[in-house]
Design an enzyme around this catalytic site. Sequence first.
Site, PDB file in Angstrom:
ATOM      1  N   GLU A 103      -7.709   7.448  12.694  1.00  0.00           N
ATOM      2  CA  GLU A 103      -7.926   6.129  13.318  1.00  0.00           C
ATOM      3  C   GLU A 103      -7.925   5.028  12.273  1.00  0.00           C
ATOM      4  O   GLU A 103      -8.322   5.240  11.133  1.00  0.00           O
ATOM      5  CB  GLU A 103      -9.294   6.124  14.025  1.00  0.00           C
ATOM      6  N   ASP A 104      -7.536   3.846  12.715  1.00  0.00           N
ATOM      7  CA  ASP A 104      -7.551   2.692  11.823  1.00  0.00           C
ATOM      8  C   ASP A 104      -8.971   2.188  11.580  1.00  0.00           C
ATOM      9  O   ASP A 104      -9.395   1.960  10.459  1.00  0.00           O
ATOM     10  CB  ASP A 104      -6.678   1.558  12.375  1.00  0.00           C
ATOM     11  N   ASP A 107     -15.202   0.770  15.677  1.00  0.00           N
ATOM     12  CA  ASP A 107     -16.043  -0.410  15.944  1.00  0.00           C
ATOM     13  C   ASP A 107     -17.085  -0.018  16.984  1.00  0.00           C
ATOM     14  O   ASP A 107     -18.121   0.552  16.643  1.00  0.00           O
ATOM     15  CB  ASP A 107     -15.154  -1.564  16.407  1.00  0.00           C
ATOM     16  N   PHE A 156     -13.656  -9.708  12.157  1.00  0.00           N
ATOM     17  CA  PHE A 156     -12.357  -9.289  12.663  1.00  0.00           C
ATOM     18  C   PHE A 156     -11.353  -9.257  11.513  1.00  0.00           C
ATOM     19  O   PHE A 156     -11.148 -10.252  10.836  1.00  0.00           O
ATOM     20  CB  PHE A 156     -11.865 -10.218  13.778  1.00  0.00           C
ATOM     21  N   ARG A 169       0.185  -6.330  11.311  1.00  0.00           N
ATOM     22  CA  ARG A 169       0.035  -4.895  11.034  1.00  0.00           C
ATOM     23  C   ARG A 169       0.704  -4.524   9.710  1.00  0.00           C
ATOM     24  O   ARG A 169       0.307  -3.582   9.041  1.00  0.00           O
ATOM     25  CB  ARG A 169       0.683  -4.057  12.148  1.00  0.00           C
TER      26      ARG A 169
HETATM   27  P1  IMP Z   1     -13.651   0.361  19.394  1.00  0.00           P
HETATM   28  O1  IMP Z   1     -13.330   1.116  20.691  1.00  0.00           O
HETATM   29  O2  IMP Z   1     -14.492  -0.852  19.652  1.00  0.00           O
HETATM   30  O3  IMP Z   1     -14.237   1.271  18.327  1.00  0.00           O
HETATM   31  O4  IMP Z   1     -12.287  -0.183  18.829  1.00  0.00           O
HETATM   32  C1  IMP Z   1     -11.102   0.075  19.485  1.00  0.00           C
HETATM   33  C2  IMP Z   1      -9.927  -0.577  18.824  1.00  0.00           C
HETATM   34  O5  IMP Z   1     -10.144  -1.974  18.712  1.00  0.00           O
HETATM   35  C3  IMP Z   1      -9.618  -0.129  17.408  1.00  0.00           C
HETATM   36  O6  IMP Z   1      -8.956   1.110  17.347  1.00  0.00           O
HETATM   37  C4  IMP Z   1      -8.734  -1.268  16.981  1.00  0.00           C
HETATM   38  O7  IMP Z   1      -7.431  -1.054  17.469  1.00  0.00           O
HETATM   39  C5  IMP Z   1      -9.368  -2.456  17.651  1.00  0.00           C
HETATM   40  N1  IMP Z   1     -10.229  -3.198  16.687  1.00  0.00           N
HETATM   41  C6  IMP Z   1     -11.555  -3.114  16.494  1.00  0.00           C
HETATM   42  N2  IMP Z   1     -11.967  -3.951  15.508  1.00  0.00           N
HETATM   43  C7  IMP Z   1     -10.825  -4.572  15.063  1.00  0.00           C
HETATM   44  C8  IMP Z   1     -10.558  -5.561  14.038  1.00  0.00           C
HETATM   45  O8  IMP Z   1     -11.441  -6.039  13.292  1.00  0.00           O
HETATM   46  N3  IMP Z   1      -9.265  -5.951  13.889  1.00  0.00           N
HETATM   47  C9  IMP Z   1      -8.242  -5.467  14.655  1.00  0.00           C
HETATM   48  N4  IMP Z   1      -8.445  -4.529  15.618  1.00  0.00           N
HETATM   49  C10 IMP Z   1      -9.725  -4.100  15.828  1.00  0.00           C
HETATM   50 MG    MG Z   2      -6.929   1.752  17.203  1.00  0.00          MG
END
Ligand code: IMP
Ligand code: MG
Length: 183
Positions: A103-104, A107, A156, A169
């Site tokens: 995963e990138d 959050d 962010f 990206r």
């Molecule tokens: P989560 O489900 O909140 O953990 O995050 C889901 C997705 O939101 C991640 O896989 C990212 O694709 C996107 N995301 C969360 N934080 C960021 C950020 O700071 N920049 C860009 N994409 C984000």
């Molecule tokens: Mg993602």
Amino acid sequence: MHSDDLGVDLERILVDEEALNRRIVELAAQVDADYAGRDLILVGVLKGAVMLMADLSRAMKHPLEMDWMAVSSYGSGTTSSGVVRIIKDLDRDITGKHVLVVEDILDSGLTLSWLLRNLNSRGPASVEVLTMLRKPEAVRVAVTPAYVGFDIPNEFVVGYGLDYAEKYRNLRVVATLAPHVYS
Ligand code: IMP
Ligand code: MG
């Protein structure tokens, strides 16, 4: 694209190229050691994990398989709801295989916890997570990644696979954007 190419749109670099490369080599060595002699499938989550997948897999010595999933979470704007739809499923069966989800960023972890439940229901030997970045919110989630590249503040960020409105990206570093970009 390099950070210089962003010009005034760049606010601050959080992780530069050298730090990313160095950390990926460390993570690759750890994963190699942990999965020695085992059938390993790296599952990249599209699209954010593309850069990490390319670099991590090439830094590894393990003859691994790679597969990809694309999921979309129904949510409003920047917050994810935890309700997930599979856009692209795995090509191959993972029964009895060791799976490492790549995963990138972690959050809220809502999407990932859904994904882990889904993968675990397919009878794999194991499912673990490697995330390049982790935000503070992630500590409140039940998802504990086995491997974390960097802990970053609750801002962010874009670059190294991460987007804002599908752009940035291809930025080589992890950075924040100047406020005017969002308005
Ligand atoms: P989560 O489900 O909140 O953990 O995050 C889901 C997705 O939101 C991640 O896989 C990212 O694709 C996107 N995301 C969360 N934080 C960021 C950020 O700071 N920049 C860009 N994409 C984000
Ligand atoms: Mg993602």
